[in-house]
Design a protein around this motif. Structure first.
Motif, mmCIF file in Angstrom:
data_model
loop_
_atom_site.group_PDB
_atom_site.id
_atom_site.type_symbol
_atom_site.label_atom_id
_atom_site.label_comp_id
_atom_site.label_asym_id
_atom_site.label_seq_id
_atom_site.Cartn_x
_atom_site.Cartn_y
_atom_site.Cartn_z
ATOM 1 N N UNK A 388 37.186 37.367 66.936
ATOM 2 C CA UNK A 388 36.451 36.965 68.176
ATOM 3 C C UNK A 388 35.282 37.691 68.344
ATOM 4 N N UNK A 389 34.247 37.104 69.019
ATOM 5 C CA UNK A 389 32.703 37.683 69.304
ATOM 6 C C UNK A 389 32.287 36.821 70.477
ATOM 7 N N UNK A 390 31.142 37.416 70.909
ATOM 8 C CA UNK A 390 30.617 36.887 72.171
ATOM 9 C C UNK A 390 29.020 36.397 71.745
ATOM 10 N N UNK A 391 28.547 35.259 72.632
ATOM 11 C CA UNK A 391 27.218 34.939 72.460
ATOM 12 C C UNK A 391 26.360 35.745 72.974
ATOM 13 N N UNK A 392 25.086 35.959 72.754
ATOM 14 C CA UNK A 392 24.007 36.513 73.375
ATOM 15 C C UNK A 392 23.274 35.779 74.419
ATOM 16 N N UNK A 393 22.079 36.211 74.833
ATOM 17 C CA UNK A 393 21.349 35.560 75.856
ATOM 18 C C UNK A 393 20.717 34.275 75.036
ATOM 19 N N UNK A 394 20.716 34.127 73.824
ATOM 20 C CA UNK A 394 20.399 32.847 73.293
ATOM 21 C C UNK A 394 21.549 31.998 72.692
ATOM 22 N N UNK A 395 22.801 32.297 73.048
ATOM 23 C CA UNK A 395 23.896 31.783 72.761
ATOM 24 C C UNK A 395 24.325 31.787 71.312
ATOM 25 N N UNK A 396 23.609 32.598 70.602
ATOM 26 C CA UNK A 396 23.743 32.963 69.160
ATOM 27 C C UNK A 396 25.070 34.023 69.176
ATOM 28 N N UNK A 397 25.682 33.967 67.841
ATOM 29 C CA UNK A 397 26.941 34.762 67.408
ATOM 30 C C UNK A 397 26.660 35.013 65.855
ATOM 31 N N UNK A 398 27.324 36.011 65.530
ATOM 32 C CA UNK A 398 27.374 36.220 64.262
ATOM 33 C C UNK A 398 29.043 36.462 63.587
ATOM 34 N N UNK A 399 29.200 35.881 62.432
ATOM 35 C CA UNK A 399 30.547 36.298 61.949
ATOM 36 C C UNK A 399 30.364 36.563 60.349
ATOM 37 N N UNK A 400 31.092 37.470 59.800
ATOM 38 C CA UNK A 400 31.085 37.369 58.290
ATOM 39 C C UNK A 400 32.321 36.666 57.653
#
Length: 569
Positions: A388-400
């Motif tokens: 699980x992660x969270x989006x930043x102020x641009x709605x972006x997220x990162x996973x490996x």
């Protein structure tokens, strides 16, 4: 004696080596230094009139303080040393007699001051030579070996109780610093106490005595023929040690701002971040420059070309490290000699992780506005592993993402219903691709607004839940679990074919089947309202009597959800 000569040679070599380097390009700055040490006094030599007493090594401890002006300094030392006498008198002739032996340890404490020489070519390693002169106190060493039958004193030494003994010490040590201030060291020393007085037994009137044995010059008379008065003789020892070094650099004054100089030398360092497999440059990579102590002295982020340039950098030995999305890159080093005046030194760091980087964005459906603060859940559908992660102020997220894996991705945010996306890395080659892009759409669940559930299909004249419909209903179940206060209307629709009555009944059965499936997934039935609308809410022109394709009719055979407004609950 042979061991003593060897250690003396080693000490002399170390002294010569340190002294010889003083005239080279030592980088020793003005600074205060201190060290604490512990070791072993390996070879003590007590020059006295007791041929049948050996002196054994023992523990040693000490401390040094110095202040350096470049390579030359002034310092003071304290040392505590402990030895023990050991009688080696031949007792074979007294095998049938009881023997008594008393031996007391000897303690030495030395206080000295003197010059210190230091060679420090770089900030990690330092070699130091201490020359000290001072005073010592020496106490103990009483030895008494006697036979009881017949009563006979065999070997005897009163020992020492001397204060303010003129002493000298030479010490060489090598230090390795983990940080700018703290390190460890090891070395050896030679210490000598001059004309150390022995005690005299007030009753017996002598300091030392022994009963001669066969082969001694005095013969083998049954008396203490060899008696000695106090001997003001030297004591010396060699030892080794290790400990902790501390240095406090002198605070350097900040130089006054310099005027622009068109002729001054300038040094620069450019670092490129690159993927090892694809050779792709990596923007937005964090890069830091560390000195030999591991302290960060420069830092920044690579530009769109994967490069960051550090200007006006002082030539020195550096390590270069990088991090991209919490993954450390394979770093490199920059040596002092690599820097050239008015040129930019080029270095490269590599991303060596063999996983893909899943770079996604969460947006609002049909609007494409980025959604911040949404929780994004990545599930490996084979291993059932979840991240699980969270989006930043641009709605972006990162996973490996692993190679040869399949994932489902959905998002969670209050008052939003997320579409679930499936992505597989089976079709990507890590040697050609690093970044995989993904967009997750979320619909605003305003009360009373209908949201169409995709891929909810029913066989003709059937109402059971097909396998291809279950993933969408599972998504709805997850939405209701994430929003436990939500109550929804679950509605089903038909196309215009067949009668109105038949279609109403069929759509209601389909809605009821969907509710039953959700209940099996753990959703309370009271939160679900099944409604069948038949063909009353067509989405296109395909009403009765209109010729439409099967695909057009399929648009109307749908299932929707609608959040129930509070007043309607």
């Amino acid at each position: 004696m042979k061991k003593m000569i060897i250690l003396l040679c080693v000490l002399q070599t170390m002294m010569i080596a340190v002294t010889a380097q003083i005239n080279s390009n030592s980088t020793s700055p003005n600074r205060f230094a201190a060290s604490l040490r512990g070791g072993y006094d390996a070879l003590p030599f007590y020059n006295n009139n007791t041929p049948y007493i050996n002196y054994k090594g023992g523990p040693a401890a000490g401390a040094s303080v110095n202040y350096y002006w470049g390579w030359l300094g002034l310092g003071g030392d304290f040392d505590y040393i402990q030895n023990r006498p050991q009688s080696n008198y031949p007792t074979g002739a007294y095998a049938g007699s009881a023997l008594n032996l008393q031996e007391d340890k000897i303690t030495r404490m030395f206080y000295g001051i003197g010059p210190s020489l230091k060679y420090q070519r770089n900030d990690r390693f330092a070699a130091e030579l201490f020359l000290r002169g001072g005073l010592a106190s020496i106490k103990g060493g009483y030895t008494n070996l006697s036979a009881t039958s017949p009563a006979q004193l065999l070997n005897y030494h009163v020992g020492y109780d001397a204060k303010n003994v003129l002493s000298a010490k030479a010490q060489a040590q090598f230090s390795y610093y983990f940080t700018r201030s703290v390190g460890v060291h090891a070395g050896i020393y030679y210490m000598r106490h001059f004309k150390t007085p022995e005690l005299t037994d007030a009753k017996l009137g002598f300091s030392a005595a022994y009963l001669p044995v066969a082969g001694d010059n005095a013969g083998s008379q049954p008396s203490l023929a060899q008696r000695s008065n106090a001997c003001n003789c030297d004591i010396s020892s060699l030892g080794a040690f290790a400990g902790v070094s501390i240095q406090l650099p002198k605070k350097e004054k900040k130089p006054a701002p310099k005027e622009d100089c068109n002729t001054c030398d300038n040094y620069a360092l450019a670092v490129t971040a690159r993927d090892q497999y694809t050779n792709e440059v990596l923007p937005n990579t964090d890069v830091v420059i560390k000195n030999v102590y591991g302290e960060i002295i420069h830092g920044g982020t690579t530009n769109n070309y994967g490069v960051i340039v550090f200007s006006n950098i002082r030539p020195d030995n550096y390590s270069i490290a990088g991090k991209l999305f919490d993954v450390d890159l394979k770093g490199t080093a920059a040596n002092k000699n690599d820097f050239k005046p008015n040129q930019t030194l080029q270095k490269e760091i590599l991303y060596t992780d063999d996983r893909f980087i899943l770079r996604g964005q969460v947006v609002e459906c049909n609007v494409a506005n980025p959604l911040t603060g949404a929780s994004v859940v990545l599930t490996n559908t084979v291993k059932a592993e979840q991240k699980t992660t969270h989006t930043n102020d641009k709605g972006a997220f990162i996973f490996h993402a692993l190679q040869n894996a399949t994932y489902s991705v959905y998002a969670k945010k209050n008052d939003y219903f997320s579409q679930t996306e499936t992505i597989t890395t089976l079709s990507f080659d890590r040697n050609k691709t690093l970044f995989i892009k993904l967009e997750v759409c979320m619909e605003k669940t305003d009360c009373g607004k209908a949201i169409i559930l995709k891929n909810i299909y029913y066989d003709l004249d059937k109402f059971f839940i097909r396998e291809d419909a279950k993933p969408e209903l599972n998504k709805l179940a997850q939405f209701m679990k994430d929003n436990p206060g939500v109550k929804v209307e679950l509605s089903s629709h038909t196309d215009s074919r067949a009668s109105d009555t038949y279609n109403m009944t069929l759509s209601q059965k389909r809605a009821d089947a969907a509710v039953d499936y959700l209940v099996l997934q753990g959703i309370e039935k009271v939160r679900l309202i099944p409604v069948g609308y038949g063909e009353r809410r067509l989405l296109n022109r395909c009403k009765d009597g209109v010729d439409c394709s099967e695909a057009e009719h399929q648009i109307n055979r749908r299932t929707e959800i609608k959040v129930i407004c509070p007043d309607n609950r």
